[in-house]
Structure formats: structure tokens, C-alpha cells
Design a protein around this motif. Structure first.
Motif, short mmCIF file in Angstrom:
data_model
loop_
_atom_site.label_atom_id
_atom_site.label_comp_id
_atom_site.label_asym_id
_atom_site.label_seq_id
_atom_site.Cartn_x
_atom_site.Cartn_y
_atom_site.Cartn_z
N ILE A 4 0.86 -1.18 0.00
CA ILE A 4 0.00 0.00 0.00
C ILE A 4 0.90 1.23 0.00
CG2 ILE A 4 -1.67 1.35 1.32
CD1 ILE A 4 -2.89 -1.25 2.29
N ALA A 5 0.75 2.06 -1.03
CA ALA A 5 1.59 3.25 -1.17
C ALA A 5 1.07 4.39 -0.31
CB ALA A 5 1.64 3.67 -2.64
N ALA A 6 1.94 5.38 -0.11
CA ALA A 6 1.58 6.52 0.73
C ALA A 6 0.41 7.32 0.15
CB ALA A 6 2.79 7.44 0.91
N ASP A 7 0.29 7.32 -1.19
CA ASP A 7 -0.78 8.10 -1.82
C ASP A 7 -1.99 7.27 -2.21
OD1 ASP A 7 0.48 6.70 -3.80
OD2 ASP A 7 0.75 8.39 -5.17
N ASP A 8 -2.04 6.02 -1.79
CA ASP A 8 -3.22 5.19 -2.06
C ASP A 8 -4.40 5.66 -1.22
OD1 ASP A 8 -2.14 3.53 -3.95
OD2 ASP A 8 -1.73 1.86 -2.59
N GLU A 9 -5.61 5.56 -1.79
CA GLU A 9 -6.80 5.88 -1.03
C GLU A 9 -7.02 4.75 -0.03
OE1 GLU A 9 -10.32 6.44 0.68
OE2 GLU A 9 -10.17 4.72 -0.66
N PRO A 10 -7.04 5.05 1.27
CA PRO A 10 -7.00 4.01 2.31
C PRO A 10 -8.03 2.89 2.19
CG PRO A 10 -6.60 6.14 3.30
CD PRO A 10 -6.99 6.40 1.87
N VAL A 11 -9.31 3.24 2.09
CA VAL A 11 -10.35 2.22 2.10
C VAL A 11 -10.26 1.33 0.86
CG1 VAL A 11 -12.84 1.79 2.12
CG2 VAL A 11 -11.89 3.64 3.52
N LYS A 12 -10.08 1.96 -0.29
CA LYS A 12 -9.97 1.17 -1.53
C LYS A 12 -8.74 0.26 -1.48
CE LYS A 12 -12.28 4.41 -4.68
NZ LYS A 12 -12.10 5.31 -5.85
N ALA A 13 -7.63 0.79 -0.98
CA ALA A 13 -6.39 0.01 -0.93
C ALA A 13 -6.53 -1.21 -0.03
CB ALA A 13 -5.23 0.89 -0.45
N VAL A 14 -7.11 -1.03 1.13
CA VAL A 14 -7.25 -2.15 2.07
C VAL A 14 -8.23 -3.19 1.53
CG1 VAL A 14 -8.07 -2.80 4.38
CG2 VAL A 14 -6.60 -0.80 4.09
N ARG A 15 -9.29 -2.75 0.88
CA ARG A 15 -10.29 -3.68 0.35
C ARG A 15 -9.79 -4.43 -0.89
NH1 ARG A 15 -15.79 -0.04 1.24
NH2 ARG A 15 -16.25 -0.81 3.33
N ARG A 16 -9.01 -3.74 -1.72
CA ARG A 16 -8.60 -4.35 -2.98
C ARG A 16 -7.27 -5.10 -2.88
NH1 ARG A 16 -10.06 0.69 -7.13
NH2 ARG A 16 -12.34 0.61 -6.82
N LYS A 17 -6.38 -4.60 -2.04
CA LYS A 17 -5.06 -5.23 -1.93
C LYS A 17 -5.04 -6.18 -0.74
CE LYS A 17 -2.48 -1.43 -4.11
NZ LYS A 17 -1.33 -0.49 -3.98
N LYS A 18 -5.69 -7.31 -0.92
CA LYS A 18 -5.80 -8.28 0.17
C LYS A 18 -4.45 -8.87 0.56
CE LYS A 18 -10.35 -8.13 0.13
NZ LYS A 18 -11.12 -7.51 1.24
N ASP A 19 -3.49 -8.83 -0.39
CA ASP A 19 -2.17 -9.42 -0.11
C ASP A 19 -1.12 -8.34 0.13
OD1 ASP A 19 -0.66 -11.72 0.33
OD2 ASP A 19 0.17 -11.69 -1.69
N ALA A 20 -1.56 -7.14 0.52
CA ALA A 20 -0.62 -6.07 0.86
C ALA A 20 0.02 -6.37 2.22
CB ALA A 20 -1.33 -4.72 0.92
N SER A 21 1.26 -5.97 2.40
CA SER A 21 1.99 -6.29 3.64
C SER A 21 1.26 -5.78 4.88
CB SER A 21 3.40 -5.71 3.57
OG SER A 21 3.37 -4.32 3.29
N MET A 22 0.69 -4.58 4.80
CA MET A 22 -0.03 -4.04 5.96
C MET A 22 -1.27 -4.86 6.28
SD MET A 22 -1.72 -0.27 6.51
CE MET A 22 -0.20 0.65 6.24
N VAL A 23 -2.02 -5.22 5.26
CA VAL A 23 -3.25 -5.98 5.45
C VAL A 23 -2.95 -7.38 5.98
CG1 VAL A 23 -5.30 -6.91 4.31
CG2 VAL A 23 -4.43 -4.66 3.66
N VAL A 24 -1.90 -8.02 5.44
CA VAL A 24 -1.52 -9.35 5.90
C VAL A 24 -1.11 -9.30 7.37
CG1 VAL A 24 0.16 -11.22 5.65
CG2 VAL A 24 -0.85 -10.18 3.62
N ALA A 25 -0.34 -8.28 7.75
CA ALA A 25 0.08 -8.14 9.16
C ALA A 25 -1.13 -7.91 10.05
CB ALA A 25 1.07 -6.98 9.29
N GLY A 26 -2.08 -7.10 9.59
CA GLY A 26 -3.30 -6.87 10.36
C GLY A 26 -4.11 -8.14 10.52
N ARG A 27 -4.17 -8.94 9.46
CA ARG A 27 -4.91 -10.20 9.52
C ARG A 27 -4.25 -11.17 10.50
NH1 ARG A 27 -5.85 -10.39 4.31
NH2 ARG A 27 -4.11 -11.75 3.75
#
Length: 334
Positions: free
Chosen positions: A65-88
Motif C-alpha cells: 500500500i503506497a503513501a498516496d493510495d486511497e486508504p479504504v480502496k487500498a485495504v479492500r482491494r489489496k488483500k495481499d498487501a503487507s499491511m493488510v496481511v500483518a493486520g490479519r
């Protein structure tokens, strides 16, 4: 204890996150540090630092997830992003805590959508340490997770911040202040006027209104505010500190006499700068989510990442999340 680190989040990732995680793993062998990110890239970076500690693991995540990504869209669409995986991992109890220096809005969204709120909490708050001249610091919340807040939410922030300072920093009876434009009880806007009596009745040691000009003198241990005012105050303090140190450096370099004076004053200036350095304070917890999420500064260096792990360890050991939940269930409703 297992702590996940979003290895791809931050201005200097993944180099500094790898260095900081390695330093933490080597210092605390009772803690497993899990780097979450591009496994191949992380393995290469680890290899440059010599022997790999047995308590350092890698969890592959293909997206970032990049610094300029829209937060909600990024978290919902990038299921395999490092931040989302760590949160999971935190949500599924594979990790006791997670740390990220990445997109603040995305971390907030990860906390809400992936980890979930503690029952009874309206909105989580970003609780960052504001350095003070005595080195003790003030925990400010909210400092940017939510731009707006209600009086009841400020009351929730006060209770969560008080618990955190007690459990993590060992402050026996944290003093709680309300950020305002004056110290009188009825000063401020509609929000602070309505919040004041709620804080007086809350199960905290409320000391009244605090003006921003007094914050660096540590008038309280916890400073409550909405995210807009808090973030403006924090950025103003950071900017002022940077300018002051820059001007001092320039003035001390003007002549032989000032350079000699700088040598005499250097030990004191170094101590003062260390007290005011965000990297010494580690990370800001996102309080109110049903798991331990900590936000490191976007420009964190390896030392800041290591200190974030240290802070996470203390919070896990003192069961901060459960303490907040217990406060709710015992009748001190947030």
C-alpha cells in the motif's frame, strides 16, 4: 510473543525496517519478529546483515500500500498487501501486535475493517508521544486518525490514553488534559465545552484545559483532542523543532568563538535533541481496535523501528487491549 512488522511500509522501507527488526530480534530473544513483505527482497536484505537470528521470520506479501493510495480502496482491494496481511495476523491471533510506518489512513482502515473495534468504542484514536523538555513526554490523542470527534469520543480517548500510560509507561495516576485555547472551564468551541464536564466525570485524573503553548512543559500525561487540532499541533511542534535546531547549527558555525561555545554546549544539546526525537519514542498505538496496532513515523529509521518493537513488547506484556475492554465491561462505559 510474536510481533509482525510491515516491512514494506514507510519512506525508507524495506531497508530500515529490516535493520530495525534485526536489531530487535537480536536484543530480545524471547520475541519472534515477523517481517511481512516481498520475501525474496527481504531475504536479500537480511543476508547483508550477517547471521540471521532464529527468532526472525518472514511472511510473504506480494502487494504494497503506497503513501498516496486511497486508504479504504487500498485495504479492500489489496488483500495481499503487507499491511493488510500483518493486520490479519493480529486478527487471527497469529501475532500479538503489528507495526507499520506506512499509510496512516490505511492502517486506521486495517484496524477497523480487518482487526475490528473493541466493543463500545466509537472510533479508534492514534495516540502519539509528544516529546517534552523533561523527557517524560505527553501522550496526545487523537493526533490524526479522525479529523472530527464528538464529546463522548473525547471521553473515550481520555480513558484509553490513561490506561495506556499506566500500563506501558508505568504512570500510576496519569494526569489528563483537554487541548484548548484557554485554561478556563468554559473556554473553547462547542466540542471542548461539551467534553469538559464529561471528562470531569470520567474515571481519569482530569486536570482541565491545556493550551498548546504549554504542552512541551508537560502539564499532563495525556492530552485529549480531535484529530484535526491534534495533527496541526503535532506538525507545528515538529516543524518548530526542526527550524530551531537548524538555526542553532548555523549560528554555532559562524565563527571560531561560536564553534568553541558549541563544543562546550554539545553534551546538553545532544541530550535535549534526544529528548525531542520521535524515534526514541517508537510508535503511536491505534487505541480502540481489538488488537495491538502501532504506527511508526513515515520517515522512521532503524532505531525507531527497534523502539517500536520494544514498545509493542511492553504493551503486550501489560495486556493493554484487554485492560481497555475490561474497563468497558466493568461499567465505565466508553
Amino acid at each position: 510473543m510474536r510481533i509482525a512488522v510491515d516491512a514494506m511500509g514507510g519512506d525508507n522501507a524495506p531497508d530500515v525496517t529490516v535493520s530495525g527488526a534485526l536489531a530487535a530480534a537480536r536484543e530480545w530473544n524471547d520475541t519472534t519478529v515477523i517481517l511481512v513483505g516481498d520475501a525474496e527482497r527481504l531475504e536479500t536484505l537480511i543476508g547483508k546483515h550477517g547471521a540471521r537470528p532464529s527468532n526472525l521470520e518472514i511472511r510473504h506479501a506480494a502487494e504494497t500500500i503506497a503513501a498516496d493510495d486511497e486508504p479504504v480502496k487500498a485495504v479492500r482491494r489489496k488483500k495481499d498487501a503487507s499491511m493488510v496481511v500483518a493486520g490479519r495476523m493480529v486478527a487471527e491471533r497469529e501475532a500479538d501486535a503489528m507495526i507499520s510506518a506506512g499509510n496512516t489512513g490505511a492502517l486506521m482502515t486495517t484496524g477497523l475493517l480487518v482487526v475490528g473495534r473493541i466493543r463500545g468504542i466509537d472510533r479508534p484514536a492514534l495516540a502519539a508521544m509528544i516529546p517534552t523538555v523533561d523527557g517524560v513526554g505527553v501522550l496526545g490523542l487523537d493526533l490524526g486518525a479522525n479529523m472530527d470527534a464528538s464529546p463522548e469520543q473525547l471521553r473515550q480517548y481520555a480513558i484509553m490514553g490513561s490506561i495506556y500510560r499506566n500500563k506501558v509507561h508505568g504512570v500510576s495516576e496519569p494526569r489528563v488534559g483537554l487541548l484548548n485555547v484557554g485554561t478556563e472551564a468554559m473556554k473553547g468551541n462547542e466540542l471542548t465545552k461539551a467534553a469538559f464536564p464529561l471528562l470531569e466525570q470520567a474515571p481519569v485524573h482530569f486536570v482541565g484545559n491545556v493550551e498548546s503553548r504549554d504542552v512541551l512543559n508537560a502539564p499532563c500525561h495525556v492530552l485529549v483532542c480531535d484529530g484535526f487540532a491534534g495533527n496541526v499541533m503535532l506538525k507545528s511542534i515538529e516543524g518548530t523543532a526542526a527550524v530551531v535546531f537548524s538555526v542553532l547549527k548555523r549560528e554555532f558555525m559562524r565563527s571560531v568563538a561560536t564553534k568553541l561555545a558549541a563544543l562546550v554546549l554539545k553534551p546538553g544539546l545532544v541530550r535535549f535533541r534526544k529528548n525531542m526525537d520521535y524515534s526514541e519514542h517508537g510508535a503511536a498505538p491505534l487505541l480502540g481496535v481489538n488488537g495491538l496496532l502501532l504506527k511508526s513515523h513515515g520517515s522512521s529509521d532503524a532505531n525507531a523501528i527497534k523502539n517500536a518493537v520494544r514498545q509493542a513488547r511492553i504493551a503486550v506484556q501489560n495486556d493493554v487491549v484487554q485492560s481497555i475492554s475490561t474497563e468497558i465491561s466493568n461499567g465505565s462505559e466508553l
